[in-house]
Every structure is written in C-alpha cells, then in structure tokens.
Enzyme design. Structure first.
Site, PDB file in Angstrom:
ATOM      1  N   GLU A   1       0.774  -1.060  -0.018  1.00  0.00           N
ATOM      2  CA  GLU A   1      -0.100   0.060  -0.062  1.00  0.00           C
ATOM      3  C   GLU A   1       0.831   1.201   0.126  1.00  0.00           C
ATOM      4  OE1 GLU A   1      -2.214   0.818   3.417  1.00  0.00           O
ATOM      5  OE2 GLU A   1      -3.571   2.273   2.243  1.00  0.00           O
TER       6      GLU A   1
ATOM      7  N   ARG B   1       5.536 -13.259   9.425  1.00  0.00           N
ATOM      8  CA  ARG B   1       6.335 -11.894   9.239  1.00  0.00           C
ATOM      9  C   ARG B   1       7.543 -12.029  10.031  1.00  0.00           C
ATOM     10  NH1 ARG B   1       4.311  -6.803  10.039  1.00  0.00           N
ATOM     11  NH2 ARG B   1       2.394  -7.538  10.112  1.00  0.00           N
TER      12      ARG B   1
ATOM     13  N   LYS C   1       4.243   0.277  10.406  1.00  0.00           N
ATOM     14  CA  LYS C   1       4.436   1.561   9.493  1.00  0.00           C
ATOM     15  C   LYS C   1       3.810   2.681  10.517  1.00  0.00           C
ATOM     16  CE  LYS C   1       3.653   0.294   4.694  1.00  0.00           C
ATOM     17  NZ  LYS C   1       2.700   0.172   3.734  1.00  0.00           N
TER      18      LYS C   1
END
Length: 557
Positions: free
Chosen positions: A38, A262, A272
């Site tokens: 994104e 992850r 983020k």
RNA sequence: UGGCUGAUGGUGUAAUGGUAACACAGGACAUUUUGGUUGUCUCGUUCAAGGUUCGAGUCCUUGUCGGCCAACCA
C-alpha cells in the site's frame, strides 16, 4: 570412490514445495506472484523479505512477478510513496513484469459488486459503524442480522448506485456481503465491501466517492492478474476464507493465498504506523534516516542490496513466530563489505603523536593495500610525517594486561609505515594527555623492514599535516529493548537516547573524493558510507557497522 | 465459553517414518602489518504425557504454552 560431492541442494521452503508440486502436477505451466504494497509509507526490512520471496520465486521457477499498489484507501496514500517504493525495489535488484494499481480495477470491482447484489449476496446497510460493531457479536458469541439485510435486489442496486453517485455522506451507508452473521470466522459476518469516502485519490482523483475494502480488492486484483500464488503474512489467514468465497461467488480466476510468518527483528520496530510517527515527530531525520529500518534508511546507512538479499535468504520462510537477531543483518553486511570495500585510515578520537627523531619537514610516502581481500584493488600512497594522530584508545599510560597497543616503552607498528616506541607524554593542567612523544625505528618501514622486531599491535594513523577533518555519524540501535512491541506503555519511551553521536575525525586525504553512497572500511573501526550531506570541503560518513571486536569483548570482562 | 494457527539449541532455518543438520551468536586455538579476515575445534536441541511402529522431531490421542481474529485500515 574419491569424489562423491553432489552439491548439497538447499532444501525448499514450504512455499517452494507447494509451487514445485503444483508445477509437477501440471496445474500451472508458469507461476505468477505479486508484491502488493500500500503506498502509505516507505518500504522496510520486513518488506524486503516479502520482495525477496515473491521475486525470488519467479527467478527460481518459470513465471513472473507483478508490482501492484494496493491503493484502495485514498486518505492515507500518496505518489511520494509510490515513487519511493519503485525506487527501493529496483535498488534491491528486482524488476517487475507489470506495474499495476488496484485503483485501475475500480470499474471492474464495481461491476463485481453489482453482480453480487444481483445474486442476492450483497446489500446496502444504513447502519452506523457503531451499530455494525454491536451487531457483529464477539469471537465467542454470534452476531445478529442488520435490519437492512433483507432489502430487495432492486433497492440494493439503486442505493449502491446512489452511493457511487455521491448522493450520501461519508459513513452513512456501506455495501456488505450477505454471508452469515453467526459464522465462527468474524470476517465472514457480512463483511463490508464498499465504504463512502469523498476523498481525493492520488490516481483516480475525484472520480470515485466509494472505495472497495481490502477484502473486496485484493483477491479480485490477484484474480484479474491471474496471480497463481498470492503470498502474504500470517495475520491474513482468517481472510483466506473470504478470499476464496468471493472468488467462488464471482466465478473468476481462482488465485490462491498462502501465508508465512512476518519476520521480526529485535531492537527494531517495523510497524508503518510507528515508523510514520518517528518521522512526523522528528525522532529521526526522515524516512531515510540511517537509523530507520526502512530500505532507504539502510541504503543511506551503507547496507548493500546483496547483503539484504543474503539476510532474507538466511532467515528463510516459515509459519512460526520469530524474533531474529539484528546481529545477523550486521553479519551479512560485514561479510559483503569485507570483500568489496576499500580500506582507508581515519582517526575518530584523535590523540597527537610526535615522532621526535623524524625530520620536521619531511613527508615520506608509504604504501598500503586498498583491500587485502582483493589484490586487484591495488595499493595507495599515504604520507607519513613527524606529527600524526592516533586513536586515543590506542594509548594507555598504564596498560592493562594483554593490552598490546601503545604504552610507555612499548612498541607498535603504524600501519604501512614504521614501528614506533612511546617515550613520554605531555599533559594539560587537568592531567589529560595531549601528546605522546615517540621515536621511530629506522629500517622498520613497512615492506622493507630489516630490523627483525616483532610487534603485536598495529595501529591506524593519520598525518596531522595532511589529514582532513571529516564529520562522522556514529549510529547505534534506535531502541534500547529487544522486543519493543512487548514492552509496556509508549514505544517511544524505549528510544535509545544515544542512537546518534556526531563527531569530527581526521581522515587520509583520499576520502575527500568519496562519492555519496560509497563504502569504505576505516581500518580497525568499521564500515562507513559517504553521506550525500557531505562535500569535498567537509566529507560526511555514516557508520554502517563496526568491525567485530574481540578485544572489546575481552576488555569488558 | 469460539474459530484459526503454531511449538526443533540462545537465535533463525532444515531433516518429507530410518545417524537431529546448516548458519548466526557464545567459547578455545592457529594464522594475520586491521584484536579485522581466514582456518580448526568446541558448546548446546525435538513443549509434555500416552499410543501406533522393528524404528517417531515427523503419524494418532490428550494436555500445556504462544500468536492471530470483534477498523467504514491494509
């Protein structure tokens, strides 16, 4: 049998195994993967792992990888991020087959929504977000149906069209899938497909005021691109059921989702949200601050693409929770830079040494190898003079045991030059040593040493006459605790106050011509990369990583 | 009280019913004009209890512990 060395093939990770099985079964002739960021922030080391996985797969197996921007939330996204992401992927050494955007599919996605409405599988809900939340139930209690759930197809179609046409304000209505409010998977309890946002989108401008949610965009985009293996992280596992449901109801190309854990790095945050906060609140100097775990930060710090790829390769891919030692990343960059970087001498904490038996006006040329790991890198000339700087920690008036650097009466070799012996010290009024007076040993010059003297210590040095001042930025880890996420309270409370230490050192003149981004090993001190802030007059270097230091470890004890 | 998912040295990843391996970290020695590099050696592991089997890290049962799921974020 003398030779039976079939090179041990590295075993496949679980995703590679799935792909190999799919290929062998003839399910696909080639595979298609995608990297789907994104554009709402800069890429970080966690993304690097995903990039290496997705692009690496289609290097290993036939097929290709797309870059797709998952740009369905106009309020957080920006073209600045798009550009940085593209730049970072290329820098990592990967090239995508197609540059794509979820926003390119807004028309198609709208059509898909209409299809669901016609099949009676989607409805417009007038409930507020609080009402929706209340009716959703909890993981252990079923939810209840919305009062708007049983609208007619025609009414839904009309309302959805009005949503699209801007008739309604933000938040007043949503389009929801009609699945099962009692489903054990919360995501299947009539998930929201579209929401109203009268917001400017970085690519579609003001064309749209309704935007699809992740779940109604991601799988559909995969399908449109005929992605065969859609790889994401473990937190999307519950989404897979919805991913498959939508593909099935829509009757579109069946992409499949696979999840891996992850990668977590100790002493590091990769959320983020948190990284954005560090930037906005100026705890660091931007996304590319060398302390940031962003790709751009690592680049500025002096990390090489090869070292990051090697790191991602070494940590592998699996489905279990993990906490990787950031020391492994440091190992990877040392290993790479050791082979490639030119050696230079720089004194970071200068102490003046006067060679009392060396002529005042003489500048004697010495030779030193540019890289002992690579003979082809050749030699360079350095000038030796009566007054030089050495590292303050390389002299001890009262040496501890096993200290084999300079001390009164002791001899050391100056790298590439002569053996010297310390004779006396000069101190200021505070008792601080300001100068060490030494004598050099004749005929001990590097390469032409006929003295037969063996010294244990070799020091780096810089001529006081020829050395140039350089700004050196010494970085340490940004956080002082291993697992920042597991600590109580605000993560910013755990920022290491000493993560940056700016000093002025003296370097050999060759370093004045360092190009931004160029890496050097400062002998015995570490690897340093020239920073774009520097100039010929005042070069600036970022410490990438120190050298391994067994002496420091031993001295600690 | 639910669903999903996972558990192998300090860390990460292998072993696909048949000798638990590789790397990092730690330790020791050697080499070295970087206390770097390199080389050699060393350290230490299958969550637990049962079961199946000639044989189980792997299969079965039960348990324990961890992660994720109730954003109009992705």
């Amino acid at each position: 049998m003398i030779t039976e060395e079939k090179k041990e093939e590295k075993s496949l990770n679980f995703i590679e195994e799935i792909i190999e099985a799919d290929l062998q079964a003839g399910k696909y002739k080639e595979i298609i993967t995608r990297f789907p960021p994104e554009p709402n922030g800069y890429l970080h080391i966690g993304h690097a792992s995903s990039i290496c996985l997705n692009f690496g797969l289609t290097k290993k197996f036939p097929g290709y990888t797309n870059l797709r921007f998952d740009d369905t939330n106009p309020t957080t996204e920006d073209t600045e991020y798009v550009e940085s992401i593209k730049n970072d992927i290329r820098w990592m050494g990967f090239e995508w087959e197609n540059e794509l955007y979820a926003s390119d599919y807004f028309d198609t996605l709208y059509g898909y929504a209409i299809q669901l409405i016609h099949k009676g599988l989607a409805y417009v809900d007038d409930s507020s977000s609080e009402e929706i939340a209340t009716l959703k139930g909890t993981p252990s209690e079923p939810g209840r149906n919305s009062p708007f759930r049983d609208r007619s197809v025609e009414e839904n179609r009309l309302l959805f069209e009005q949503m699209k046409n801007g008739t309604f304000p933000d938040g007043s209505r949503t389009l929801r899938a009609k699945i099962d409010m009692a489903h054990t998977n919360m995501l299947m309890r009539d998930p929201i497909l579209y929401r109203i946002k009268h917001a400017h989108h970085h690519r579609t401008g003001n064309n749209w005021c309704i935007y699809p949610m992740y779940d109604f965009a991601h799988g559909q985009s995969d399908s449109i691109e005929t992605v065969t293996h859609s790889i994401c992280t473990l937190e999307f596992v519950p989404h897979r059921e919805l991913y498959d449901w939508l593909i099935e109801q829509l009757g579109i190309y069946p992409s499949h989702q696979y999840e891996f854990a992850r990668r977590n790095l100790n002493y590091t945050v990769t959320s983020k949200r948190k990284l954005l906060q560090l930037v906005q609140e100026k705890h660091v100097n931007g996304w590319d601050d060398p302390r940031m775990p962003t790709i751009s930060g690592l680049r500025r710090r002096g990390y090489t693409p090869a070292s990051i790829r090697d790191f991602c390769d070494r940590i592998g891919v699996a489905r279990r929770e993990n906490m990787i030692d950031v020391g492994l990343l440091e190992f990877c960059v040392r290993e790479d830079l050791n082979k490639t970087s030119l050696r230079r001498m720089a004194v970071l904490d200068p102490l003046k040494v006067v060679i009392t038996n060396f002529p005042e006006e003489l500048s004697e040329t010495c030779l030193s190898e540019n890289n002992p790991e690579d003979i082809a890198a050749g030699m360079r000339e350095i000038l030796f003079t009566r007054e030089i700087f050495i590292e303050r920690e390389d002299f001890m008036e009262v040496p501890s045991k096993k200290y084999f650097r300079l001390a009164p009466g002791k001899m050391v070799r100056l790298k590439g030059a002569y053996i010297i012996q310390a004779e006396s010290v000069v101190k200021d009024e505070n008792g601080e040593i300001t100068e060490v007076h030494c004598t050099y040993v004749e005929n001990s010059k590097s390469g032409q040493d006929t003295t037969g003297i063996n010294v244990k210590g070799t020091l780096h040095w810089v001529s006081a006459k020829h050395g140039v001042p350089v700004e050196v930025r010494l970085y340490d880890r940004l956080f002082s605790v291993e697992n920042v996420a597991s600590e109580e309270g605000d993560f910013k409370d755990y920022i290491n106050p000493d993560s940056l230490n700016i000093i002025t050192g003296y370097a050999e003149p060759a370093l004045r011509d360092a190009k931004p981004g160029e890496s050097f090993q400062f002998l015995r001190k570490g690897y340093f990369a020239a920073d774009p802030d520097g100039s010929t007059e005042k070069p600036v270097f970022n410490r990438t990583v120190t050298l391994r230091d067994n002496w420091a470890k031993a001295a600690e004890k």
